[in-house]
Write a protein that holds these residues in place. Structure first.
Motif, PDB file in Angstrom:
ATOM      1  N   GLY A  32       0.815  -1.210   0.000  1.00  0.00           N
ATOM      2  CA  GLY A  32       0.000   0.000   0.000  1.00  0.00           C
ATOM      3  C   GLY A  32       0.847   1.257   0.000  1.00  0.00           C
ATOM      4  O   GLY A  32       0.541   2.229  -0.706  1.00  0.00           O
ATOM      5  N   GLN A  33       1.903   1.247   0.791  1.00  0.00           N
ATOM      6  CA  GLN A  33       2.799   2.398   0.825  1.00  0.00           C
ATOM      7  C   GLN A  33       3.466   2.621  -0.528  1.00  0.00           C
ATOM      8  O   GLN A  33       3.505   3.752  -1.041  1.00  0.00           O
ATOM      9  CB  GLN A  33       3.860   2.205   1.905  1.00  0.00           C
ATOM     10  N   TRP A  73      -4.542   8.039   4.502  1.00  0.00           N
ATOM     11  CA  TRP A  73      -3.508   8.788   3.779  1.00  0.00           C
ATOM     12  C   TRP A  73      -3.662   8.614   2.275  1.00  0.00           C
ATOM     13  O   TRP A  73      -3.598   9.580   1.512  1.00  0.00           O
ATOM     14  CB  TRP A  73      -2.131   8.333   4.232  1.00  0.00           C
ATOM     15  N   VAL A  74      -3.884   7.376   1.839  1.00  0.00           N
ATOM     16  CA  VAL A  74      -4.056   7.103   0.410  1.00  0.00           C
ATOM     17  C   VAL A  74      -5.253   7.872  -0.140  1.00  0.00           C
ATOM     18  O   VAL A  74      -5.172   8.517  -1.201  1.00  0.00           O
ATOM     19  CB  VAL A  74      -4.230   5.587   0.156  1.00  0.00           C
ATOM     20  N   MET A  75      -6.374   7.840   0.568  1.00  0.00           N
ATOM     21  CA  MET A  75      -7.575   8.523   0.086  1.00  0.00           C
ATOM     22  C   MET A  75      -7.395  10.038   0.070  1.00  0.00           C
ATOM     23  O   MET A  75      -7.848  10.725  -0.859  1.00  0.00           O
ATOM     24  CB  MET A  75      -8.777   8.130   0.941  1.00  0.00           C
ATOM     25  N   PHE A 154       4.873  10.058   4.657  1.00  0.00           N
ATOM     26  CA  PHE A 154       3.659   9.791   5.431  1.00  0.00           C
ATOM     27  C   PHE A 154       3.489  10.725   6.618  1.00  0.00           C
ATOM     28  O   PHE A 154       2.509  10.609   7.344  1.00  0.00           O
ATOM     29  CB  PHE A 154       3.668   8.332   5.903  1.00  0.00           C
ATOM     30  N   GLY A 155       4.414  11.657   6.807  1.00  0.00           N
ATOM     31  CA  GLY A 155       4.300  12.635   7.875  1.00  0.00           C
ATOM     32  C   GLY A 155       3.572  13.881   7.390  1.00  0.00           C
ATOM     33  O   GLY A 155       3.279  14.041   6.204  1.00  0.00           O
ATOM     34  N   HIS A 156       3.267  14.771   8.326  1.00  0.00           N
ATOM     35  CA  HIS A 156       2.587  16.022   7.986  1.00  0.00           C
ATOM     36  C   HIS A 156       3.317  17.156   8.693  1.00  0.00           C
ATOM     37  O   HIS A 156       2.959  17.546   9.803  1.00  0.00           O
ATOM     38  CB  HIS A 156       1.120  15.968   8.421  1.00  0.00           C
ATOM     39  N   CYS A 157       4.354  17.673   8.039  1.00  0.00           N
ATOM     40  CA  CYS A 157       5.158  18.722   8.651  1.00  0.00           C
ATOM     41  C   CYS A 157       4.454  20.077   8.534  1.00  0.00           C
ATOM     42  O   CYS A 157       3.473  20.226   7.806  1.00  0.00           O
ATOM     43  CB  CYS A 157       6.535  18.782   8.000  1.00  0.00           C
TER      44      CYS A 157
END
Length: 238
Positions: A32-33, A73-75, A154-157
């Motif tokens: 998935g990643q 995250w994907v969506m 995958f982070g949100h800085c």
């Protein structure tokens, strides 16, 4: 991109044979990643059909893994395709699905989903929903752990967060400027005239000597100082 596809091809046969549950979960999560990253690269290259196919693969693998944050995250990332190509209402629907899957815990995926939803609602001329989503995104951002704030796939800085909020506020017509006083550099986020239909944002770093010298000719310029990083130029992560 070639490495991602190759690595995914190596994993795919393993998913077609019986595996211990724990092993299959790990394989699905990794698949998935990888598929999600491939979809993002293809989207950035303008390959919309291929990107959607990879997003579908990523969503399926994430769902099979049971990792709700990866699935969200994907969506949320797929919703950005609609934002960039003129389908904000579809993007809002997908972003809301991502928010439901992510839940209310302060995670990078939940924050991203709320921020993307805010952009989508703003572009869809739904200001109340946009402002609610903005408030939710900010609330979640304030509670993110250091790991969730990392500047990774995958982070949100904070930089990513400000880009999304800048887009939403511009669409809402809020042209107020936010200045955080500190010693360091000034990040200027402006809509690029080269592709206004895609609502792109460029980020440049200029010395924080004279804040008032920053050009004001375009709407929604947001400036914030950072003492932790030197003046430099880089492309804004989306």
């Amino acid at each position: 991109m070639a490495d991602l596809v190759t690595d995914f091809a190596d994993i795919r046969p393993l998913l077609g044979v019986p595996q211990p549950v724990a092993t299959r979960v790990r394989l699905c999560r990794t698949a998935g990643q990888m598929a999600g990253m491939a979809a993002i690269v293809l989207h950035d290259l303008g390959s919309r059909r291929e990107a959607r196919a990879w997003f579908a693969t990523a969503a399926h693998a994430a769902g099979e893994s049971g990792d709700r944050q990866l699935h969200a995250w994907v969506m949320a990332r797929e919703a950005m395709v609609g934002l960039n190509y003129g389908s904000p209402k579809a993007a809002a629907g997908l972003a809301e699905q991502a928010r439901r899957v992510a839940g209310n815990s302060p995670t990078a995926a939940a924050t991203l989903a709320a921020a993307v939803a805010a952009r989508a609602y703003a572009l869809s001329h739904q200001p109340d929903q946009a402002r609610d989503a903005l408030a939710d995104a900010d609330r979640l951002m304030e509670r993110l752990s250091g790991e969730q704030r990392a500047d990774t796939w995958f982070g949100h800085c904070e930089q990513k967060h400000h880009v999304h909020l800048s887009h939403a506020l511009t669409a809402l017509g809020d042209t107020g400027e936010v200045v955080h006083l500190a010693v360091g550099a000034v990040t200027v986020e402006v809509e690029l005239p080269s592709a206004p239909d895609r609502h792109e944002v460029g980020i440049v770093f200029i010395p924080a000597v004279d804040v008032e010298s920053v050009p004001r000719s375009r709407p929604a310029v947001r400036r914030h100082h950072s003492a932790s990083r030197p003046a430099r130029s880089r492309a804004a992560p989306c």
